[in-house]
Design an enzyme around this catalytic site. Sequence first.
Site, PDB file in Angstrom:
ATOM      1  N   ASP A   1       0.840  -1.208   0.000  1.00 56.49           N
ATOM      2  CA  ASP A   1       0.000   0.000   0.000  1.00 56.49           C
ATOM      3  C   ASP A   1       0.873   1.256   0.000  1.00 56.49           C
ATOM      4  OD1 ASP A   1      -2.323   1.479  -0.012  1.00 56.49           O
ATOM      5  OD2 ASP A   1      -2.763   1.237   2.116  1.00 56.49           O
TER       6      ASP A   1
ATOM      7  N   ARG B   1       0.130   9.231   0.476  1.00 58.88           N
ATOM      8  CA  ARG B   1      -0.716   9.420   1.677  1.00 58.88           C
ATOM      9  C   ARG B   1      -0.186   8.594   2.853  1.00 58.88           C
ATOM     10  NH1 ARG B   1      -3.316   6.191  -1.808  1.00 58.88           N
ATOM     11  NH2 ARG B   1      -3.529   4.016  -1.138  1.00 58.88           N
TER      12      ARG B   1
END
Length: 443
Positions: free
Chosen positions: A311, A315
Amino acid sequence: MATNFLVAGVQCIAKSDHLKLKPGEIAYQKGNIITVVEPTQEKGIYKARNNKTGEEGLISSTNMREREAIRIDSCLSLMPWFHGKISGQEALKKLKPREDGLFLVRESFRHPGDYVLCVSFAGDVIHYRVIYQDNKLTIDSSQFFYNLIDMIAFYSKNKGAIATILHRPKEKAGTRSAELEISKAGWLLEMDKLILGASIGEGEFGEVYEGEYLGQKVAVKNIKCDVTAQAFLSETAVMTKLQHKNLVRLLGVILHNGLYIVTELMDKGNLVNFLRTRGRSQISTGQLMRFALDVCEGMEYLESKKLVHRDLAARNVLVSEETVAKVSDFGLTKGDSKGSEQVKLPVKWTAPEALRKEKFSTRSDVWSYGIFLWETFSYGRQPYPKMSLKEVRERVEQGYRMEAPDDCPPAVYQLMGSCWQEEPGKRPSFHKLRDKLQKEIDR
């Protein structure tokens, strides 16, 4: 300790009592957690803080051991006393021999959605119905709890509405107490040493606060739902293995109101917001190159540990007070390459083979790193602008790749292209990427 080189913030465990003190030293007992404050001029001697007493002074690294990594293990449970859907009769069979305070929790057969606390007392077993009221759990409508973990913690110290304090859990076969394992490995922190400050964000799973733990600024993720807290155990276990300047460091966990995950505080927030709020006028291309290198070095370390992040995105990169970028959010990190559980994948960042067949590897992380580079050099823009997720999947499969962001150095765009090779084997390793970035910076 295996190494005489410790950095500020590292926590270790005392191997034996140290009570006969030389000038400037601190006292500690076997098992105390000690936080390194800074090295001294003398080899193997550090200024440190005893987490139990709060005292600061000198220690020798020879009497310390590093905290152990927690094994990622499906048997590890925050609720080893939870037996799921069993009947009252089955609970009676399990709660033997009948010692006062032996207990378990089960799902209610008669009232689906409720629970039953079964407690052995005076040779008998008492069944207390645990009901949901105003989104909280209660036995007597006067004491309320966010979750079962909280409720058991309370009745293990207070008799309250039940016949006896809970003394010993009847563990479900095949489970081990996560609390015990976390404590043994030296990662369990104390709630009363934590000062919680303002909320600095809300994730999908709970609130994130800034705070202070024994004088150190920290970020605290609070997960109240016990099922989610259980799921976050694997993230915590992964973080106990990681020590690198470009990975957000775990300080430990607190079991209270669910689970508190305590990490170093990254004052400048996530990289997307950092780039968007400052833009080209405040952030030079040189600084973007340093961010790219920071993240590449963190990922090279994960690569060396054979861990796949799954992931990686701007962010999930945080920026420290010193403007150093560090990779965070290890919730999807795995050592294996096949994802068995259904996880909502971040389509715009995920490599084609991972979207198609859930084949994750370091090379699928490299693909994500290419997207991360694009986000960084576009000052935080959303990748594949104006394209739906369906379009992204289809067009990437057909060979589409994003164009270079405005003013992106050609060498960096070339790196992005190498990360986006269709065949995973043709993508460079993080080690190679780091070499190329370093050469570019040194030019």
